[in-house]
Motif scaffolding. Structure first.
Motif, PDB file in Angstrom:
ATOM      1  N   CYS A 204     168.781 132.997  83.553  1.00 41.11           N
ATOM      2  CA  CYS A 204     168.226 133.158  81.595  1.00 41.11           C
ATOM      3  C   CYS A 204     167.209 131.920  81.399  1.00 41.11           C
ATOM      4  O   CYS A 204     167.732 131.487  80.349  1.00 41.11           O
ATOM      5  CB  CYS A 204     169.866 133.102  80.852  1.00 41.11           C
ATOM      6  SG  CYS A 204     171.079 131.931  81.392  1.00 41.11           S
ATOM      7  N   ARG A 205     166.668 131.250  82.001  1.00 45.88           N
ATOM      8  CA  ARG A 205     165.712 130.338  81.731  1.00 45.88           C
ATOM      9  C   ARG A 205     165.285 130.686  80.788  1.00 45.88           C
ATOM     10  O   ARG A 205     165.043 129.488  79.855  1.00 45.88           O
ATOM     11  CB  ARG A 205     164.536 129.976  83.472  1.00 45.88           C
ATOM     12  CG  ARG A 205     164.067 128.976  82.778  1.00 45.88           C
ATOM     13  CD  ARG A 205     163.133 128.410  84.298  1.00 45.88           C
ATOM     14  NE  ARG A 205     162.077 127.436  83.727  1.00 45.88           N
ATOM     15  CZ  ARG A 205     161.098 127.515  85.041  1.00 45.88           C
ATOM     16  NH1 ARG A 205     161.433 127.134  85.457  1.00 45.88           N
ATOM     17  NH2 ARG A 205     160.229 126.401  84.578  1.00 45.88           N
ATOM     18  N   ASP A 206     164.586 131.495  80.522  1.00 46.74           N
ATOM     19  CA  ASP A 206     163.058 131.785  79.512  1.00 46.74           C
ATOM     20  C   ASP A 206     164.156 132.107  78.484  1.00 46.74           C
ATOM     21  O   ASP A 206     163.394 131.508  76.996  1.00 46.74           O
ATOM     22  CB  ASP A 206     161.998 133.004  79.711  1.00 46.74           C
ATOM     23  CG  ASP A 206     161.968 133.127  80.752  1.00 46.74           C
ATOM     24  OD1 ASP A 206     161.697 131.882  81.573  1.00 46.74           O
ATOM     25  OD2 ASP A 206     160.600 134.199  81.574  1.00 46.74           O
ATOM     26  N   ALA A 207     165.408 133.085  78.188  1.00 47.54           N
ATOM     27  CA  ALA A 207     165.916 133.181  76.888  1.00 47.54           C
ATOM     28  C   ALA A 207     166.722 131.641  76.220  1.00 47.54           C
ATOM     29  O   ALA A 207     166.873 131.143  75.271  1.00 47.54           O
ATOM     30  CB  ALA A 207     167.242 133.693  76.942  1.00 47.54           C
ATOM     31  N   LEU A 208     166.626 130.681  77.424  1.00 50.10           N
ATOM     32  CA  LEU A 208     167.524 129.780  77.336  1.00 50.10           C
ATOM     33  C   LEU A 208     166.319 128.089  76.407  1.00 50.10           C
ATOM     34  O   LEU A 208     166.537 127.964  75.691  1.00 50.10           O
ATOM     35  CB  LEU A 208     167.949 129.117  78.328  1.00 50.10           C
ATOM     36  CG  LEU A 208     168.902 127.484  78.143  1.00 50.10           C
ATOM     37  CD1 LEU A 208     169.651 127.912  77.364  1.00 50.10           C
ATOM     38  CD2 LEU A 208     168.895 126.633  79.867  1.00 50.10           C
TER      39      LEU A 208
END
Length: 223
Positions: A204-208
C-alpha cells in the motif's frame, strides 16, 4: 516511561559527517551514548514544523514501505518541514528508544522547530506514543502497524492528533492492535486500515505516502 527506568538524557555535542543523498549525517552525542541520525533541512530557514521518524524493534533509518521516511522527508523539506530520522542507541528497549525520540525532538527545537510530529512503525509505534505524551512541542503522533505493548499512554495523547495506519493482512501484528489503540484514544484520532497490506506496508505504498503526507501537512502546516 516504565517505573524505575532511567529518564534523563542530555545532549553533549553534535557531529556532522557530510551528506547521504539529500540528508545531512548527524551524530548526537549524549550522556547515554551516541544517536545516529539523518537530518533533512528546508532550503529556506524559518520553518517551525518538524518530524522525528523511527523504525521498528531492529532500528534503522529508512522506514517501512521501501524507504517511506526518506521519501516523505524529502517531499516535505521544500514545504518548510525539518525531518530527523533517528536510529536507536539500543533497539527494542522501549525506555531507551523513547529517550532517543525525546532527545531528537529537543534537538529539532534548537533548530527552531515549535510544532513537532512523531512517526513510528511497529515497535516504533509504541515508542512515539510513549514519547508523545512527554513533550509539549508534539502536536501529532502517527503509529504505523503498531504494537500495543508499551502503548498504554495512548489515552493521554489528546489534544495531540493521533493517526493509526495498519494493513489488514499484517502477518506480524494484526490490525486489531491499531483498533485497540483507537478505542482507547481520545479525539482527535484517525484509523486507516489498508485491505491486503502486510506488516511492512509495501503493498500500500502509494496510499501510505498520500495519506500520511496529507495528515502531516494538515497537522503541522494546517493545509
Amino acid at each position: 516511561m516504565a517505573k524505575g527506568e532511567p529518564s534523563e538524557i542530555r545532549l553533549l555535542g553534535i557531529q556532522s559527517a557530510g551528506n547521504e543523498g539529500e540528508a545531512q549525517i548527524v551524530t548526537l552525542h549524549t550522556n547515554r551514548g551516541n544517536i545516529d541520525t539523518r537530518l533533512h533541512r528546508p532550503p529556506k530557514e524559518g520553518g517551525q514544523a518538524g518530524i522525528v521518524w523511527v523504525f521498528g524493534a531492529g532500528g534503522g533509518l529508512g522506514g517501512p514501505a521501501g524507504g517511506l521516511y526518506t521519501r516523505l522527508a524529502e517531499q516535505l523539506a521544500p514545504e518548510g518541514v525539518t525531518s530527523l530520522r533517528v536510529d536507536y542507541r539500543f533497539p527494542n528497549q522501549l525506555p531507551e528508544c523513547t529517550l532517543d525520540v525525546l532527545l531528537g525532538g529537543a534537538y529539532l527545537e534548537t533548530l527552531g522547530v515549535t510544532r513537532l510530529a512523531l512517526v513510528g512503525h511497529s515497535f516504533g509505534g509504541a515508542v512515539v506514543i510513549d514519547a508523545g505524551v512527554s513533550s509539549d512541542a508534539v502536536v501529532g503522533v502517527a503509529a504505523l502497524s503498531s504494537q500495543t505493548y508499551g502503548a498504554d499512554a495512548v489515552g493521554q495523547l489528546s489534544p495531540r492528533s493521533l493517526l493509526l495506519i495498519h494493513g489488514s493482512a499484517d502477518e506480524v501484528l494484526p490490525d486489531s492492535c491499531s483498533r485497540w489503540l483507537y478505542e482507547r484514544a481520545a479525539e482527535p484520532r484517525e484509523l486507516l486500515l489498508y485491505p491486503g497490506c502486510r506488516h511492512g506496508l509495501d503493498e500500500c505504498r502509494d496510499a501510505l505516502d498520500r495519506d500520511l503526507g496529507r495528515w502531516l501537512r494538515r497537522t503541522l502546516l494546517g493545509v
